[in-house]
Design a protein around this motif. Structure first.
Motif, mmCIF file in Angstrom:
data_model
loop_
_atom_site.group_PDB
_atom_site.id
_atom_site.type_symbol
_atom_site.label_atom_id
_atom_site.label_comp_id
_atom_site.label_asym_id
_atom_site.label_seq_id
_atom_site.Cartn_x
_atom_site.Cartn_y
_atom_site.Cartn_z
ATOM 1 N N PHE A 1 49.004 75.020 -31.884
ATOM 2 C CA PHE A 1 47.618 74.544 -31.970
ATOM 3 C C PHE A 1 46.728 75.163 -30.891
ATOM 4 C CE2 PHE A 1 49.056 70.875 -34.522
ATOM 5 C CZ PHE A 1 47.926 70.556 -35.265
ATOM 6 N N TRP B 1 47.287 70.847 -43.439
ATOM 7 C CA TRP B 1 46.092 70.009 -43.397
ATOM 8 C C TRP B 1 44.925 70.850 -43.915
ATOM 9 C CZ3 TRP B 1 46.705 67.868 -37.684
ATOM 10 C CH2 TRP B 1 47.812 67.016 -37.646
ATOM 11 N N ASN C 1 39.354 61.599 -32.716
ATOM 12 C CA ASN C 1 40.180 62.768 -32.995
ATOM 13 C C ASN C 1 40.147 62.994 -34.498
ATOM 14 O OD1 ASN C 1 40.816 62.720 -30.319
ATOM 15 N ND2 ASN C 1 42.965 62.132 -30.584
ATOM 16 N N TRP D 1 41.344 70.946 -29.669
ATOM 17 C CA TRP D 1 42.791 70.762 -29.514
ATOM 18 C C TRP D 1 43.467 72.033 -30.005
ATOM 19 C CZ3 TRP D 1 45.779 67.170 -27.159
ATOM 20 C CH2 TRP D 1 47.172 67.335 -27.321
ATOM 21 N N ASN E 1 45.155 56.850 -26.600
ATOM 22 C CA ASN E 1 44.985 57.881 -27.620
ATOM 23 C C ASN E 1 45.610 57.424 -28.944
ATOM 24 O OD1 ASN E 1 44.412 60.800 -28.397
ATOM 25 N ND2 ASN E 1 46.598 60.642 -28.892
ATOM 26 N N GLU E 2 44.795 57.326 -29.965
ATOM 27 C CA GLU E 2 45.262 57.141 -31.337
ATOM 28 C C GLU E 2 46.248 55.990 -31.521
ATOM 29 O OE1 GLU E 2 46.678 60.829 -32.984
ATOM 30 O OE2 GLU E 2 44.753 61.817 -32.772
ATOM 31 N N GLN F 1 53.298 66.697 -23.903
ATOM 32 C CA GLN F 1 53.267 67.926 -24.699
ATOM 33 C C GLN F 1 53.238 69.205 -23.860
ATOM 34 O OE1 GLN F 1 50.004 66.159 -27.382
ATOM 35 N NE2 GLN F 1 51.155 67.433 -28.796
ATOM 36 N N HIS G 1 48.901 58.498 -23.721
ATOM 37 C CA HIS G 1 49.025 59.371 -24.890
ATOM 38 C C HIS G 1 50.491 59.313 -25.345
ATOM 39 C CE1 HIS G 1 46.941 62.947 -26.980
ATOM 40 N NE2 HIS G 1 48.108 62.833 -27.581
ATOM 41 N N TRP G 2 50.939 58.102 -25.642
ATOM 42 C CA TRP G 2 52.185 57.821 -26.367
ATOM 43 C C TRP G 2 53.476 57.825 -25.545
ATOM 44 C CZ3 TRP G 2 51.285 61.799 -30.912
ATOM 45 C CH2 TRP G 2 50.053 61.531 -31.520
ATOM 46 N N TRP H 1 55.244 67.123 -30.887
ATOM 47 C CA TRP H 1 55.963 65.888 -31.241
ATOM 48 C C TRP H 1 57.189 66.164 -32.113
ATOM 49 C CZ3 TRP H 1 54.267 63.061 -27.553
ATOM 50 C CH2 TRP H 1 52.929 63.137 -27.149
ATOM 51 N N MET I 1 49.919 73.055 -40.622
ATOM 52 C CA MET I 1 50.351 71.661 -40.832
ATOM 53 C C MET I 1 50.167 71.250 -42.288
ATOM 54 S SD MET I 1 51.216 70.466 -37.784
ATOM 55 C CE MET I 1 51.055 68.690 -37.635
ATOM 56 N N TYR J 1 40.900 65.807 -37.804
ATOM 57 C CA TYR J 1 41.543 67.059 -38.207
ATOM 58 C C TYR J 1 41.305 67.479 -39.652
ATOM 59 C CZ TYR J 1 43.986 67.240 -33.772
ATOM 60 O OH TYR J 1 44.263 67.333 -32.434
HETATM 61 C C1 GAL Z 1 46.852 64.289 -32.505
HETATM 62 C C2 GAL Z 1 47.500 64.040 -31.172
HETATM 63 C C3 GAL Z 1 47.805 65.270 -30.399
HETATM 64 C C4 GAL Z 1 48.232 66.452 -31.235
HETATM 65 C C5 GAL Z 1 47.406 66.587 -32.492
HETATM 66 C C6 GAL Z 1 47.868 67.638 -33.478
HETATM 67 O O1 GAL Z 1 47.144 63.246 -33.375
HETATM 68 O O2 GAL Z 1 46.700 63.198 -30.378
HETATM 69 O O3 GAL Z 1 48.739 64.924 -29.416
HETATM 70 O O4 GAL Z 1 49.567 66.464 -31.453
HETATM 71 O O5 GAL Z 1 47.326 65.382 -33.179
HETATM 72 O O6 GAL Z 1 48.842 67.140 -34.329
#
Ligand code: GAL
Length: 469
Positions: free
Chosen positions: A430, A341, A294, A414, A164-165, A18, A119-120, A422, A339, A296
């Motif tokens: 962010f 969210w 993590n 974050w 990560n995730e 990222q 991390h992916w 992504w 987002m 959100y």
């Molecule tokens: C998480 C991820 C991060 C970032 C964040 C905001 O899922 O680990 O890389 O993108 O979300 O969407």
């Protein structure tokens, strides 16, 4: 005044693909995210991480900004294909050098490095030659890569996060196909999830057996979880919310704390859910020194009758719908981020309490929490008031959880700076630092100034008395 415990870890987080750029610099090879982002139609405006924030070349400037904020810790991830271009075998000395220099720079500025191994961004060669995370052998390659990292950085890195995730890798990468490697399946997510857990277990076992005693670090995993609030008081909805949490967070946390997937998953997914061998169970159970979370957002969850026709109206299913029959919804009164969210700080507190109760009060670190907004720079300033309020209210909710006995030991915002979000490319910001993608100039936003003061005071005056925490 809200005060945090002495030694509370105040940090911020990013990830390699990222922010780094330097996609083919000094021997780095492509990862699955380079390939995904370079495939037309996969990302917003076909954007990719070739340059991103150019952190690879500007890491000193970035660490100086972290030091200016007073950050105590910085969580970043290592790009596996920078260290091992083929994902196995040869090590790229310039990749080692980069992370070694970054770690030195952080330590020289009194910032504790927290390193995520994955991390992916799987090395592309492991996808094309070995079928990526579907292949049980990937766990061995991951273990070998982890060892290179422990050997080269473990003298200075005392906080390791394996993955990560995993949920995102499995569901968005192999279920919905919107993330790399872009596969769509109802079975592969469970297979992939299983191999991710095995890979994590192997990397932890190796660290514990060979490095931990000498290097004296801790190692764990980070999973993502949003809160699910029952839509009504009915037993069906209460069960639906619980089921949704177990399919989301329990999927990866239960094997680590209890040695198996949640019963509701085993019952509903049946033979499509892999089974642990005794050997794997022993490897995975107890394999995290802390609970990395993590978090959100939050949704309401309600039960859906399995006999009713599946409606296209069912909003967000948070996984494979037919395995769960849970509908997610939102309260129109909730404020939304860019987002879409919902901002619901009490959801964070309830999730922390749920984790604490279910998993025996483990030490928890929030390894990501934050908010995307449509920021603009005006006269050299970014007035991101809603982000400041987001951090403030979520931290207030964290503090309330601590008061209730949750063993929360740290919080990573974050993100440190705007970056490649992504599939959404550069369209979502962010960061606590604004990045101008033309000039690559960084500008601290007001939220960075606020967090900096909170870090200095180890707390803050909670200004949002009308907000429920
Ligand atoms: C998480 C991820 C991060 C970032 C964040 C905001 O899922 O680990 O890389 O993108 O979300 O969407």
């Amino acid at each position: 005044m809200i005060q945090f415990p002495k030694d509370f870890v105040w940090g911020s987080a990013t990830s390699s693909y990222q922010i780094e750029g330097g996609a083919t610099a000094d021997g780095r090879a492509w990862s699955i995210w380079d390939a995904h982002a370079h495939t037309p139609g996969r990302t917003n405006n076909n954007e990719n991480g070739d340059i991103a924030c150019d952190h690879y070349h500007r890491y000193k400037e970035d660490v100086a900004l972290m030091a200016k904020m007073g950050l105590k810790a910085y969580r970043f991830s290592i790009s596996w294909s920078r260290i091992q271009p083929d994902g196995q075998g040869n090590v790229n000395p310039k990749g080692i050098q980069f992370y070694s220099d970054l770690i030195d720079e952080l330590i020289a500025n009194n910032i504790t490095p927290w390193v995520t191994l994955y991390h992916w961004d799987l090395p592309l060669a492991l996808q094309t030659e070995k079928d990526g995370w579907l292949n049980p052998e990937i766990a061995n390659y991951f273990e070998a890569y982890a060892e290179i990292c422990y050997k080269n950085f473990g003298d200075r890195v005392k906080n390791w996060i394996t993955l990560n995730e995993s949920w995102v890798v499995a569901i968005l990468g192999y279920g919905e196909g919107i993330f790399a490697p872009g596969r769509k399946s109802k079975d592969e997510p469970y297979k992939v999830g299983h191999q991710l857990l095995r890979a994590h277990g192997k990397a932890v076992q190796l660290y514990r057996n060979k490095y931990q005693q000498k290097q004296k670090g801790q190692i764990g995993i980070t999973n993502n979880g949003d809160w699910r609030e029952p839509l009504t008081d009915s037993k069906e909805d209460i069960d639906a919310a619980q089921r949704s949490l177990e399919f989301f967070l329990g999927w990866f946390a239960d094997p680590i704390y209890f040695g198996d997937y949640p019963k509701v998953m085993r019952d509903r997914v049946g033979d499509r859910l892999p089974k642990f061998t005794d050997e794997d169970r022993a490897l995975i159970k107890g394999s995290s020194d802390f609970f990395g979370l993590n978090h959100y957002t939050c949704s309401y969850a309600s039960n859906v009758d399995p006999n009713a026709p599946i409606s296209n109206q069912v909003y967000g299913n948070g996984g494979i719908f037919e395995d769960q029959y849970v509908a997610l919804s939102s309260d129109p009164k909730w404020k939304l981020t860019a987002m879409k969210w919902a901002i619901v700080p009490w959801g964070c507190r309830k999730l922390l309490e749920w984790i604490s109760d279910r998993y025996g009060n483990p030490p928890i670190y929030i390894t990501e929490n934050g908010c995307a907004l449509d920021d603009v720079v005006e006269n050299g300033k970014v007035t991101d008031t809603l982000r400041k309020e987001y951090y403030e209210s979520y931290l207030a909710a964290c503090s309330k959880a601590i008061d209730k006995g949750v063993n929360l030991q740290g919080y990573f915002a974050w993100s440190f700076m705007d970056n490649f979000e992504w599939a959404l490319g550069y369209s979502k910001r962010f960061g606590m630092h604004y990045v101008d993608y033309d000039t690559l100039e960084r500008t601290p936003k007001n939220s960075a100034l606020w967090l900096s003061k909170a870090i200095q005071d180890n707390g803050f005056d909670f200004s949002q008395n009308d907000v429920e925490i």
